[in-house]
Design a protein around this motif. Structure first.
Motif, PDB file in Angstrom:
ATOM      1  N   GLN A  50       0.847  -1.171   0.000  1.00  0.00           N
ATOM      2  CA  GLN A  50       0.000   0.000   0.000  1.00  0.00           C
ATOM      3  C   GLN A  50       0.890   1.231   0.000  1.00  0.00           C
ATOM      4  N   TYR A  51       0.543   2.228  -0.817  1.00  0.00           N
ATOM      5  CA  TYR A  51       1.351   3.427  -0.863  1.00  0.00           C
ATOM      6  C   TYR A  51       0.490   4.586  -1.331  1.00  0.00           C
ATOM      7  N   SER A  52       0.993   5.756  -1.170  1.00  0.00           N
ATOM      8  CA  SER A  52       0.274   6.940  -1.605  1.00  0.00           C
ATOM      9  C   SER A  52       0.763   7.341  -2.984  1.00  0.00           C
ATOM     10  N   ALA A  53      -0.117   7.226  -3.974  1.00  0.00           N
ATOM     11  CA  ALA A  53       0.277   7.524  -5.356  1.00  0.00           C
ATOM     12  C   ALA A  53       0.034   8.991  -5.657  1.00  0.00           C
ATOM     13  N   PRO A  54       0.883   9.610  -6.471  1.00  0.00           N
ATOM     14  CA  PRO A  54       0.620  10.986  -6.885  1.00  0.00           C
ATOM     15  C   PRO A  54      -0.656  11.051  -7.704  1.00  0.00           C
ATOM     16  N   PRO A  55      -1.442  12.132  -7.589  1.00  0.00           N
ATOM     17  CA  PRO A  55      -2.747  12.183  -8.239  1.00  0.00           C
ATOM     18  C   PRO A  55      -2.661  12.197  -9.756  1.00  0.00           C
ATOM     19  N   ASN A  56      -3.557  11.385 -10.359  1.00  0.00           N
ATOM     20  CA  ASN A  56      -3.763  11.394 -11.812  1.00  0.00           C
ATOM     21  C   ASN A  56      -2.487  11.197 -12.635  1.00  0.00           C
ATOM     22  N   THR A  57      -1.579  10.353 -12.144  1.00  0.00           N
ATOM     23  CA  THR A  57      -0.426   9.999 -12.961  1.00  0.00           C
ATOM     24  C   THR A  57      -0.794   8.904 -13.954  1.00  0.00           C
ATOM     25  N   GLY A  58      -1.836   8.130 -13.615  1.00  0.00           N
ATOM     26  CA  GLY A  58      -2.287   7.085 -14.517  1.00  0.00           C
ATOM     27  C   GLY A  58      -1.403   5.856 -14.486  1.00  0.00           C
ATOM     28  N   THR A  59      -1.869   4.802 -15.147  1.00  0.00           N
ATOM     29  CA  THR A  59      -1.188   3.520 -15.169  1.00  0.00           C
ATOM     30  C   THR A  59      -1.053   3.068 -16.612  1.00  0.00           C
ATOM     31  N   PRO A  60       0.086   2.521 -17.024  1.00  0.00           N
ATOM     32  CA  PRO A  60       0.191   1.988 -18.382  1.00  0.00           C
ATOM     33  C   PRO A  60      -0.576   0.672 -18.501  1.00  0.00           C
ATOM     34  N   PHE A  61      -1.739   0.692 -19.141  1.00  0.00           N
ATOM     35  CA  PHE A  61      -2.589  -0.486 -19.227  1.00  0.00           C
ATOM     36  C   PHE A  61      -2.257  -1.317 -20.461  1.00  0.00           C
ATOM     37  N   LYS A  62      -2.765  -2.551 -20.472  1.00  0.00           N
ATOM     38  CA  LYS A  62      -2.457  -3.482 -21.549  1.00  0.00           C
ATOM     39  C   LYS A  62      -3.509  -3.456 -22.656  1.00  0.00           C
ATOM     40  N   ASP A  63      -4.775  -3.665 -22.299  1.00  0.00           N
ATOM     41  CA  ASP A  63      -5.845  -3.741 -23.291  1.00  0.00           C
ATOM     42  C   ASP A  63      -7.004  -2.894 -22.782  1.00  0.00           C
ATOM     43  N   THR A  64      -7.253  -1.777 -23.439  1.00  0.00           N
ATOM     44  CA  THR A  64      -8.307  -0.862 -23.000  1.00  0.00           C
ATOM     45  C   THR A  64      -9.498  -0.858 -23.955  1.00  0.00           C
ATOM     46  N   SER A  65      -9.584  -1.859 -24.810  1.00  0.00           N
ATOM     47  CA  SER A  65     -10.641  -1.863 -25.825  1.00  0.00           C
ATOM     48  C   SER A  65     -12.031  -1.972 -25.213  1.00  0.00           C
ATOM     49  N   MET A  66     -12.126  -2.506 -23.996  1.00  0.00           N
ATOM     50  CA  MET A  66     -13.439  -2.670 -23.362  1.00  0.00           C
ATOM     51  C   MET A  66     -13.858  -1.455 -22.540  1.00  0.00           C
ATOM     52  N   LEU A  67     -13.027  -0.428 -22.497  1.00  0.00           N
ATOM     53  CA  LEU A  67     -13.347   0.758 -21.701  1.00  0.00           C
ATOM     54  C   LEU A  67     -14.247   1.694 -22.507  1.00  0.00           C
ATOM     55  N   LYS A  68     -15.509   1.291 -22.614  1.00  0.00           N
ATOM     56  CA  LYS A  68     -16.523   2.033 -23.353  1.00  0.00           C
ATOM     57  C   LYS A  68     -17.771   2.157 -22.487  1.00  0.00           C
ATOM     58  N   PRO A  69     -18.554   3.225 -22.678  1.00  0.00           N
ATOM     59  CA  PRO A  69     -19.815   3.328 -21.941  1.00  0.00           C
ATOM     60  C   PRO A  69     -20.855   2.390 -22.530  1.00  0.00           C
ATOM     61  N   PRO A  70     -21.903   2.064 -21.772  1.00  0.00           N
ATOM     62  CA  PRO A  70     -23.010   1.289 -22.357  1.00  0.00           C
ATOM     63  C   PRO A  70     -23.590   2.012 -23.563  1.00  0.00           C
ATOM     64  N   ALA A  71     -24.199   1.265 -24.449  1.00  0.00           N
ATOM     65  CA  ALA A  71     -24.756   1.834 -25.675  1.00  0.00           C
ATOM     66  C   ALA A  71     -25.721   2.977 -25.361  1.00  0.00           C
ATOM     67  N   GLY A  72     -25.532   4.100 -26.040  1.00  0.00           N
ATOM     68  CA  GLY A  72     -26.406   5.244 -25.871  1.00  0.00           C
ATOM     69  C   GLY A  72     -25.967   6.232 -24.808  1.00  0.00           C
ATOM     70  N   ALA A  73     -24.967   5.876 -24.009  1.00  0.00           N
ATOM     71  CA  ALA A  73     -24.499   6.773 -22.949  1.00  0.00           C
ATOM     72  C   ALA A  73     -23.370   7.662 -23.456  1.00  0.00           C
ATOM     73  N   ARG A  74     -23.443   8.950 -23.124  1.00  0.00           N
ATOM     74  CA  ARG A  74     -22.363   9.876 -23.492  1.00  0.00           C
ATOM     75  C   ARG A  74     -21.121   9.606 -22.663  1.00  0.00           C
ATOM     76  N   VAL A  75     -21.332   9.388 -21.379  1.00  0.00           N
ATOM     77  CA  VAL A  75     -20.238   9.223 -20.416  1.00  0.00           C
ATOM     78  C   VAL A  75     -20.667   8.174 -19.401  1.00  0.00           C
ATOM     79  N   ALA A  76     -19.701   7.414 -18.905  1.00  0.00           N
ATOM     80  CA  ALA A  76     -19.978   6.447 -17.842  1.00  0.00           C
ATOM     81  C   ALA A  76     -18.758   6.347 -16.930  1.00  0.00           C
ATOM     82  N   ILE A  77     -19.009   5.851 -15.742  1.00  0.00           N
ATOM     83  CA  ILE A  77     -17.936   5.527 -14.806  1.00  0.00           C
ATOM     84  C   ILE A  77     -17.754   4.014 -14.813  1.00  0.00           C
ATOM     85  N   ILE A  78     -16.527   3.558 -14.945  1.00  0.00           N
ATOM     86  CA  ILE A  78     -16.207   2.142 -14.801  1.00  0.00           C
ATOM     87  C   ILE A  78     -15.307   2.013 -13.581  1.00  0.00           C
TER      88      ILE A  78
END
Length: 224
Positions: A24-52
């Protein structure tokens, strides 16, 4: 709260090698993570924006984020797509997630949300699988329900949780909670939950409703 406690509550991290290592550690804000496969990071059909959101019921940072993500989804009237990501080193997180899936499938999605909220609120008093079982049995009783002798006799709910975990591994998660704000065209990881509302505002401004309707019409056209 002292400095050690602040660090411990800030983030739950899994380093997935042959066996995950817990830190456990304190990460700097909004530095992000290098992800592998982000193809599924989409909102449900018809939604402008969603939280995953990928969460672990034994993670203190997930407990902190839970009311914020739910409040944001309600405030903006946008979908919140929840995934379980129980870290393998946590003692009772998987069992709690399986019980939540039982409630979601057998009672109602709201019942599962209420149970998750209660687990987070009582995290500090649950130190073992036995503690979780006693808490859950009492929870069922106080909500006028009888806890089944075996919550998951066929393994269905464990498979559902495992499918979420495999999805998280495919994305390349290293911590919980992992929160994304997604649009049909892009995603943003929110590593500082206090910036969630600002991130949603930006995503909504960048994604007019007309763009979503146009994408839906294009997707519905028969392919020649």
């Amino acid at each position: 709260m002292n400095r050690i406690a602040l660090v411990a509550a800030s983030l739950c991290v899994s380093l997935s090698l042959s066996a995950p290592v817990f830190a456990q550690y304190s990460a700097p804000p909004n530095t992000g993570t290098p992800f592998k496969d982000t193809s599924m990071l989409k909102p449900p059909a018809g939604a402008r924006v969603a939280i995953i959101e990928f969460e672990d019921l034994e993670c203190p940072a997930c407990s902190h984020a839970f009311p914020i993500t739910r409040g944001a989804a309600e405030h903006y009237k946008i979908p919140l797509v929840h995934h379980d990501f129980p870290l393998k080193m946590h003692i009772w997180s998987l069992d709690a997630a399986i019980t939540a899936r039982y409630m979601q499938d057998k009672i109602s999605p709201q019942a599962a949300e209420d149970y998750r909220r209660a687990v987070f609120a009582n995290q500090n008093s649950i130190a073992s699988k036995e503690d979780l079982e006693n808490f859950t049995r009492h929870y069922f009783q106080t909500h006028g329900r009888e806890m089944p002798f075996v919550v998951d006799p066929t393994g269905q709910f464990a498979r559902e949780v495992h499918a979420d975990y495999e999805l998280g591994e495919r994305v390349g998660l290293t911590q919980t909670p992992t929160i994304f704000v997604v649009t049909p065209k892009h995603w943003t990881q929110v590593t500082d939950v206090n910036q969630l509302y600002q991130t949603i505002d930006t995503a909504l401004a960048e994604t007019p409703a007309t763009t979503v309707r146009s994408n839906l019409r294009h997707a519905s056209k028969p392919q020649r």
